[in-house]
Design a protein around this motif. Structure first.
Motif, PDB file in Angstrom:
ATOM      1  N   MET A   1     -26.361 -30.666   0.180  1.00 33.70           N
ATOM      2  CA  MET A   1     -27.146 -29.856   1.111  1.00 33.70           C
ATOM      3  C   MET A   1     -26.253 -28.920   1.914  1.00 33.70           C
ATOM      4  N   THR A   2     -24.968 -29.293   2.081  1.00 33.84           N
ATOM      5  CA  THR A   2     -24.092 -28.493   2.919  1.00 33.84           C
ATOM      6  C   THR A   2     -23.906 -27.097   2.358  1.00 33.84           C
ATOM      7  N   ARG A   3     -23.694 -26.971   1.029  1.00 30.30           N
ATOM      8  CA  ARG A   3     -23.429 -25.647   0.456  1.00 30.30           C
ATOM      9  C   ARG A   3     -24.636 -24.720   0.603  1.00 30.30           C
ATOM     10  N   PRO A   4     -25.870 -25.138   0.227  1.00 30.84           N
ATOM     11  CA  PRO A   4     -27.018 -24.254   0.473  1.00 30.84           C
ATOM     12  C   PRO A   4     -27.180 -23.907   1.942  1.00 30.84           C
ATOM     13  N   LEU A   5     -26.941 -24.861   2.830  1.00 31.43           N
ATOM     14  CA  LEU A   5     -27.038 -24.579   4.261  1.00 31.43           C
ATOM     15  C   LEU A   5     -26.034 -23.514   4.656  1.00 31.43           C
ATOM     16  N   LEU A   6     -24.806 -23.650   4.201  1.00 33.99           N
ATOM     17  CA  LEU A   6     -23.765 -22.700   4.579  1.00 33.99           C
ATOM     18  C   LEU A   6     -24.093 -21.300   4.058  1.00 33.99           C
ATOM     19  N   SER A   7     -24.553 -21.218   2.818  1.00 33.51           N
ATOM     20  CA  SER A   7     -24.892 -19.924   2.231  1.00 33.51           C
ATOM     21  C   SER A   7     -26.057 -19.265   2.966  1.00 33.51           C
ATOM     22  N   ASP A   8     -27.106 -20.041   3.236  1.00 30.12           N
ATOM     23  CA  ASP A   8     -28.272 -19.481   3.916  1.00 30.12           C
ATOM     24  C   ASP A   8     -27.970 -19.154   5.373  1.00 30.12           C
ATOM     25  N   ARG A  37     -19.003 -29.121   9.714  1.00 33.35           N
ATOM     26  CA  ARG A  37     -18.939 -30.570   9.895  1.00 33.35           C
ATOM     27  C   ARG A  37     -20.350 -31.150   9.777  1.00 33.35           C
ATOM     28  N   ASP A  38     -20.415 -32.476   9.766  1.00 34.53           N
ATOM     29  CA  ASP A  38     -21.723 -33.127   9.694  1.00 34.53           C
ATOM     30  C   ASP A  38     -22.588 -32.779  10.901  1.00 34.53           C
ATOM     31  N   ASP A  39     -21.951 -32.590  12.061  1.00 26.93           N
ATOM     32  CA  ASP A  39     -22.725 -32.377  13.281  1.00 26.93           C
ATOM     33  C   ASP A  39     -22.891 -30.906  13.639  1.00 26.93           C
ATOM     34  N   ALA A  40     -22.256 -29.994  12.923  1.00 24.73           N
ATOM     35  CA  ALA A  40     -22.389 -28.573  13.240  1.00 24.73           C
ATOM     36  C   ALA A  40     -21.781 -27.734  12.129  1.00 24.73           C
ATOM     37  N   ALA A  52     -25.734 -23.939  13.016  1.00 25.83           N
ATOM     38  CA  ALA A  52     -26.707 -24.953  12.616  1.00 25.83           C
ATOM     39  C   ALA A  52     -26.340 -26.244  13.338  1.00 25.83           C
ATOM     40  N   HIS A  53     -27.221 -26.714  14.186  1.00 26.28           N
ATOM     41  CA  HIS A  53     -26.944 -27.889  15.000  1.00 26.28           C
ATOM     42  C   HIS A  53     -27.139 -29.163  14.189  1.00 26.28           C
ATOM     43  N   ALA A  54     -26.753 -30.275  14.772  1.00 26.60           N
ATOM     44  CA  ALA A  54     -26.745 -31.551  14.064  1.00 26.60           C
ATOM     45  C   ALA A  54     -28.140 -31.935  13.574  1.00 26.60           C
ATOM     46  N   PRO A  55     -28.225 -32.592  12.418  1.00 23.44           N
ATOM     47  CA  PRO A  55     -29.519 -33.119  11.985  1.00 23.44           C
ATOM     48  C   PRO A  55     -30.101 -34.036  13.057  1.00 23.44           C
ATOM     49  N   GLY A  56     -31.393 -33.944  13.260  1.00 19.13           N
ATOM     50  CA  GLY A  56     -32.042 -34.770  14.261  1.00 19.13           C
ATOM     51  C   GLY A  56     -32.035 -34.195  15.658  1.00 19.13           C
TER      52      GLY A  56
END
Length: 313
Positions: A1-8, A37-40, A52-56
Protein backbone atom coordinates in the motif's frame (compact mmCIF):
# COMPACT_ATOMS: atom_id res chain seq x y z
CA UNK A 1 0.00 0.00 0.00
CA UNK A 2 2.93 2.33 0.64
CA UNK A 3 3.99 2.63 -3.02
CA UNK A 4 0.50 3.52 -4.38
CA UNK A 5 0.09 5.96 -1.49
CA UNK A 6 3.41 7.62 -2.24
CA UNK A 7 2.67 7.89 -5.96
CA UNK A 8 -0.83 9.29 -5.46
CA UNK A 9 0.38 11.65 -2.75
CA UNK A 10 2.96 13.02 -5.20
CA UNK A 11 0.18 13.64 -7.72
CA UNK A 12 -1.82 15.51 -5.08
CA UNK A 13 1.21 17.62 -4.21
CA UNK A 14 1.68 18.61 -7.86
CA UNK A 15 -1.98 19.57 -8.16
CA UNK A 16 -1.89 21.60 -4.96
CA UNK A 17 1.34 23.35 -5.96
CA UNK A 18 -0.18 24.51 -9.22
CA UNK A 19 -3.76 25.08 -8.14
CA UNK A 20 -3.45 28.82 -8.81
CA UNK A 21 -1.14 28.74 -11.82
CA UNK A 22 -3.18 26.94 -14.44
CA UNK A 23 -2.55 23.54 -16.01
CA UNK A 24 0.45 24.27 -18.21
CA UNK A 25 3.63 22.25 -18.24
CA UNK A 26 5.40 22.06 -14.88
CA UNK A 27 9.03 23.11 -14.78
CA UNK A 28 9.44 22.61 -11.02
CA UNK A 29 11.27 19.33 -11.16
CA UNK A 30 10.46 16.04 -9.47
CA UNK A 31 8.47 15.50 -6.32
CA UNK A 32 10.81 14.96 -3.36
CA UNK A 33 10.01 12.44 -0.63
CA UNK A 34 10.72 14.01 2.76
CA UNK A 35 9.54 11.07 4.89
CA UNK A 36 8.03 7.66 4.25
CA UNK A 37 7.26 5.94 7.55
CA UNK A 38 4.38 3.90 8.91
CA UNK A 39 3.07 6.93 10.79
CA UNK A 40 3.62 9.61 8.12
CA UNK A 41 4.41 9.97 4.43
CA UNK A 42 5.49 13.46 3.40
CA UNK A 43 6.37 14.77 -0.07
CA UNK A 44 7.27 18.17 -1.50
CA UNK A 45 6.69 19.68 -4.91
CA UNK A 46 7.96 23.22 -5.46
CA UNK A 47 6.68 25.25 -2.51
CA UNK A 48 3.98 22.80 -1.41
CA UNK A 49 4.21 19.91 1.05
CA UNK A 50 1.64 17.10 1.22
CA UNK A 51 1.46 14.88 4.28
CA UNK A 52 -0.42 11.60 4.67
CA UNK A 53 -1.04 11.20 8.39
CA UNK A 54 -0.95 7.95 10.33
CA UNK A 55 -3.59 5.29 9.68
CA UNK A 56 -6.41 5.65 12.17
CA UNK A 57 -5.96 9.40 12.59
CA UNK A 58 -9.22 11.01 13.68
CA UNK A 59 -10.09 13.39 10.83
CA UNK A 60 -12.28 15.64 12.99
CA UNK A 61 -9.56 16.04 15.63
CA UNK A 62 -7.02 16.70 12.90
CA UNK A 63 -9.29 19.38 11.43
CA UNK A 64 -9.46 21.09 14.83
CA UNK A 65 -5.67 21.04 15.01
CA UNK A 66 -5.41 22.48 11.50
CA UNK A 67 -7.85 25.26 12.38
CA UNK A 68 -5.79 26.06 15.46
CA UNK A 69 -2.63 26.35 13.36
CA UNK A 70 -4.41 28.63 10.92
CA UNK A 71 -5.57 30.93 13.73
CA UNK A 72 -2.23 31.38 15.48
CA UNK A 73 -0.07 33.02 12.80
CA UNK A 74 3.48 33.74 13.80
CA UNK A 75 3.63 30.67 16.05
CA UNK A 76 2.43 27.68 14.01
CA UNK A 77 2.93 27.27 10.27
CA UNK A 78 -0.56 27.77 8.78
CA UNK A 79 -1.86 24.95 6.57
CA UNK A 80 -3.01 25.63 3.03
CA UNK A 81 -6.44 24.25 3.98
CA UNK A 82 -8.09 23.44 7.29
CA UNK A 83 -9.93 20.31 6.12
CA UNK A 84 -7.94 17.13 5.38
CA UNK A 85 -8.70 15.07 2.29
CA UNK A 86 -8.76 11.28 2.38
CA UNK A 87 -6.32 9.27 0.28
CA UNK A 88 -6.03 5.48 0.59
CA UNK A 89 -8.00 5.75 3.84
CA UNK A 90 -5.58 8.25 5.37
CA UNK A 91 -6.12 11.97 5.97
CA UNK A 92 -3.87 14.20 3.87
CA UNK A 93 -2.98 17.82 4.60
CA UNK A 94 -1.18 20.48 2.55
CA UNK A 95 1.37 23.03 3.76
CA UNK A 96 3.73 25.68 2.47
CA UNK A 97 7.33 24.52 2.43
CA UNK A 98 9.63 25.99 5.07
CA UNK A 99 13.38 25.73 5.47
CA UNK A 100 14.32 23.23 8.23
CA UNK A 101 16.96 23.50 10.92
CA UNK A 102 20.39 22.61 9.55
CA UNK A 103 21.55 19.47 11.41
CA UNK A 104 25.09 20.18 10.26
CA UNK A 105 25.28 23.49 12.14
CA UNK A 106 24.60 22.64 15.79
CA UNK A 107 26.05 25.95 17.00
CA UNK A 108 23.33 27.76 15.07
CA UNK A 109 20.48 25.67 16.51
CA UNK A 110 17.53 28.02 17.12
CA UNK A 111 17.01 27.22 20.82
CA UNK A 112 15.87 30.76 21.65
CA UNK A 113 13.37 30.76 18.80
CA UNK A 114 12.00 27.38 19.84
CA UNK A 115 11.59 28.51 23.44
CA UNK A 116 9.96 31.80 22.49
CA UNK A 117 7.48 30.08 20.18
CA UNK A 118 6.60 27.56 22.88
CA UNK A 119 6.03 30.31 25.45
CA UNK A 120 3.73 32.13 23.03
CA UNK A 121 1.85 28.92 22.26
CA UNK A 122 1.41 28.09 25.94
CA UNK A 123 0.01 31.57 26.65
CA UNK A 124 -2.49 31.41 23.78
CA UNK A 125 -6.10 30.45 24.61
CA UNK A 126 -7.20 27.55 22.38
CA UNK A 127 -9.14 29.12 19.47
CA UNK A 128 -11.34 26.03 19.04
CA UNK A 129 -12.12 22.99 21.22
CA UNK A 130 -9.19 20.57 21.08
CA UNK A 131 -8.46 17.03 22.24
CA UNK A 132 -5.75 16.28 24.74
CA UNK A 133 -2.09 16.66 23.86
CA UNK A 134 -0.83 13.27 22.69
CA UNK A 135 2.64 13.22 24.26
CA UNK A 136 1.94 10.66 27.02
CA UNK A 137 0.08 8.44 24.56
CA UNK A 138 3.10 8.38 22.25
CA UNK A 139 5.38 7.49 25.14
CA UNK A 140 3.03 4.67 26.14
CA UNK A 141 3.04 3.30 22.59
CA UNK A 142 6.83 3.27 22.50
CA UNK A 143 6.93 1.35 25.78
CA UNK A 144 4.25 -1.03 24.52
CA UNK A 145 6.39 -1.92 21.50
CA UNK A 146 9.35 -2.53 23.78
CA UNK A 147 7.32 -4.93 25.93
CA UNK A 148 6.77 -7.26 22.97
CA UNK A 149 10.43 -7.17 21.90
CA UNK A 150 12.90 -9.87 22.89
CA UNK A 151 13.83 -9.99 26.60
CA UNK A 152 16.92 -7.90 27.28
CA UNK A 153 18.59 -6.26 30.31
CA UNK A 154 18.42 -2.84 28.64
CA UNK A 155 14.70 -3.28 28.05
CA UNK A 156 14.23 -4.27 31.69
CA UNK A 157 15.92 -1.05 32.85
CA UNK A 158 13.66 1.05 30.63
CA UNK A 159 10.51 -0.71 31.82
CA UNK A 160 11.48 -0.31 35.49
CA UNK A 161 11.92 3.43 34.94
CA UNK A 162 8.52 3.60 33.23
CA UNK A 163 6.87 1.96 36.24
CA UNK A 164 8.11 4.74 38.54
CA UNK A 165 6.24 7.48 36.65
CA UNK A 166 2.86 8.80 37.81
CA UNK A 167 -0.19 7.47 36.00
CA UNK A 168 -0.82 10.60 33.93
CA UNK A 169 2.68 10.48 32.42
CA UNK A 170 2.05 6.85 31.38
CA UNK A 171 -1.27 7.83 29.75
CA UNK A 172 -3.12 5.86 32.42
CA UNK A 173 -4.82 8.76 34.17
CA UNK A 174 -5.98 12.35 33.62
CA UNK A 175 -3.22 14.95 33.22
CA UNK A 176 -2.78 17.63 35.86
CA UNK A 177 -3.53 20.37 33.31
CA UNK A 178 -6.22 20.11 30.66
CA UNK A 179 -6.40 23.76 29.60
CA UNK A 180 -2.97 24.77 28.26
CA UNK A 181 -2.32 24.64 24.52
CA UNK A 182 0.72 22.42 23.90
CA UNK A 183 2.65 21.25 20.85
CA UNK A 184 3.06 17.73 22.20
CA UNK A 185 6.25 16.68 20.36
CA UNK A 186 8.75 19.52 20.46
CA UNK A 187 12.24 19.01 19.01
CA UNK A 188 14.34 21.05 16.60
CA UNK A 189 12.97 19.10 13.64
CA UNK A 190 9.64 20.78 14.35
CA UNK A 191 10.85 24.23 13.34
CA UNK A 192 11.06 25.75 9.87
CA UNK A 193 11.76 29.18 8.44
CA UNK A 194 8.87 30.52 6.40
CA UNK A 195 9.14 32.10 3.99
CA UNK A 196 12.55 30.62 3.35
CA UNK A 197 15.40 30.92 3.54
CA UNK A 198 15.47 33.78 6.05
CA UNK A 199 11.89 34.12 7.27
CA UNK A 200 10.89 33.76 10.92
CA UNK A 201 10.97 30.39 12.64
CA UNK A 202 7.60 28.67 13.04
CA UNK A 203 6.45 25.44 14.67
CA UNK A 204 5.25 22.61 12.44
CA UNK A 205 3.57 19.20 12.86
CA UNK A 206 0.19 19.49 14.57
CA UNK A 207 -0.41 15.74 14.97
CA UNK A 208 0.10 15.87 18.74
CA UNK A 209 -1.17 19.42 19.33
CA UNK A 210 -3.72 19.66 22.13
CA UNK A 211 -4.40 20.52 25.74
CA UNK A 212 -2.18 19.37 28.58
CA UNK A 213 0.78 20.17 30.84
CA UNK A 214 3.01 22.77 29.21
CA UNK A 215 6.10 21.21 30.82
CA UNK A 216 5.83 18.29 28.39
CA UNK A 217 6.97 20.60 25.58
CA UNK A 218 10.17 21.39 27.47
CA UNK A 219 10.78 17.77 28.39
CA UNK A 220 12.87 16.60 25.44
CA UNK A 221 15.62 19.25 25.75
CA UNK A 222 15.41 18.86 29.54
CA UNK A 223 15.90 15.11 29.16
CA UNK A 224 18.82 15.56 26.77
CA UNK A 225 20.43 17.95 29.23
CA UNK A 226 19.91 15.55 32.14
CA UNK A 227 21.42 12.69 30.12
CA UNK A 228 24.45 14.73 29.09
CA UNK A 229 23.37 14.89 25.43
CA UNK A 230 22.65 18.66 25.39
CA UNK A 231 25.44 21.01 26.55
CA UNK A 232 24.59 23.14 29.60
CA UNK A 233 25.01 26.34 27.61
CA UNK A 234 22.37 25.34 25.06
CA UNK A 235 19.98 24.22 27.79
CA UNK A 236 20.45 27.56 29.57
CA UNK A 237 19.78 29.47 26.35
CA UNK A 238 16.56 27.56 25.84
CA UNK A 239 15.33 27.86 29.43
CA UNK A 240 16.23 31.55 29.76
CA UNK A 241 14.45 32.42 26.51
CA UNK A 242 11.34 30.54 27.60
CA UNK A 243 11.26 32.36 30.92
CA UNK A 244 11.98 35.75 29.31
CA UNK A 245 8.94 35.18 27.06
CA UNK A 246 6.65 34.50 30.01
CA UNK A 247 6.34 30.78 29.52
CA UNK A 248 4.08 29.26 32.22
CA UNK A 249 5.57 25.75 32.38
CA UNK A 250 8.26 26.66 34.93
CA UNK A 251 8.57 29.31 37.65
CA UNK A 252 9.99 32.64 36.37
CA UNK A 253 13.11 32.09 38.47
CA UNK A 254 14.68 29.48 40.71
CA UNK A 255 14.89 25.72 40.21
CA UNK A 256 12.78 24.61 37.23
CA UNK A 257 13.31 20.91 37.83
CA UNK A 258 10.32 20.14 40.07
CA UNK A 259 8.09 21.15 37.14
CA UNK A 260 10.20 19.36 34.50
CA UNK A 261 11.34 16.19 36.23
CA UNK A 262 8.40 13.89 35.49
CA UNK A 263 7.98 14.90 31.82
CA UNK A 264 11.75 14.73 31.29
CA UNK A 265 11.82 11.22 32.75
CA UNK A 266 8.93 10.20 30.51
CA UNK A 267 10.68 11.51 27.39
CA UNK A 268 13.90 9.75 28.42
CA UNK A 269 12.00 6.47 28.75
CA UNK A 270 10.20 7.02 25.45
CA UNK A 271 13.43 7.71 23.57
CA UNK A 272 15.22 4.81 25.24
CA UNK A 273 12.32 2.47 24.47
CA UNK A 274 12.45 3.37 20.80
CA UNK A 275 16.21 2.95 20.52
CA UNK A 276 16.30 -0.36 22.39
CA UNK A 277 13.41 -1.72 20.31
CA UNK A 278 15.24 -0.82 17.09
CA UNK A 279 18.52 -2.26 18.33
CA UNK A 280 16.88 -5.54 19.32
CA UNK A 281 15.13 -5.79 15.95
CA UNK A 282 18.44 -5.19 14.16
CA UNK A 283 20.29 -7.57 16.53
CA UNK A 284 22.96 -4.97 17.20
CA UNK A 285 24.62 -3.49 20.27
CA UNK A 286 23.54 -0.12 21.65
CA UNK A 287 25.76 2.80 20.67
CA UNK A 288 27.10 5.28 23.21
CA UNK A 289 24.14 7.66 23.01
CA UNK A 290 21.63 4.84 23.32
CA UNK A 291 23.52 3.40 26.25
CA UNK A 292 23.46 6.78 28.01
CA UNK A 293 19.67 6.80 27.73
CA UNK A 294 19.38 3.30 29.18
CA UNK A 295 21.80 4.23 31.98
CA UNK A 296 19.60 7.25 32.79
CA UNK A 297 16.59 4.94 33.00
CA UNK A 298 18.49 2.67 35.39
CA UNK A 299 19.21 5.64 37.65
CA UNK A 300 15.56 6.73 37.61
CA UNK A 301 14.41 3.54 39.25
CA UNK A 302 16.40 4.37 42.38
CA UNK A 303 15.82 8.16 42.54
CA UNK A 304 12.27 9.32 43.35
CA UNK A 305 10.75 11.77 40.90
CA UNK A 306 10.27 15.38 41.98
CA UNK A 307 6.53 15.93 42.08
CA UNK A 308 5.32 19.51 42.54
CA UNK A 309 1.95 19.76 44.24
CA UNK A 310 0.01 20.42 41.07
CA UNK A 311 1.64 17.48 39.24
CA UNK A 312 1.56 14.78 41.91
CA UNK A 313 -1.14 12.69 40.27
Amino acid sequence: MTRPLLSDLADRARIAAHSHTGTGACACGAVVTLADRDDATVVRHAGTVAKAHAPGTDAAELAARLTTAARIPGVLLPPLATAPVILHGRPVTFWPYGGPVDPGAPDAAPWEAAATLLARLHRTPPPVPLPGMRGPAKAARAVGRLRVAAPDPAADAVLRAWATLPAWARDEGPPPDTATLCHGDLHLGQLVRHPGPDGPWLLIDVDDLGLGPAAWDLARPAAWYACGLLPPGEWTRFLDAYRASGGPAVPPEGDPWPALDVPARALTVQTAARTVTKALAAERRLDDVERSLVDACARMASIPAQLPRNLAK
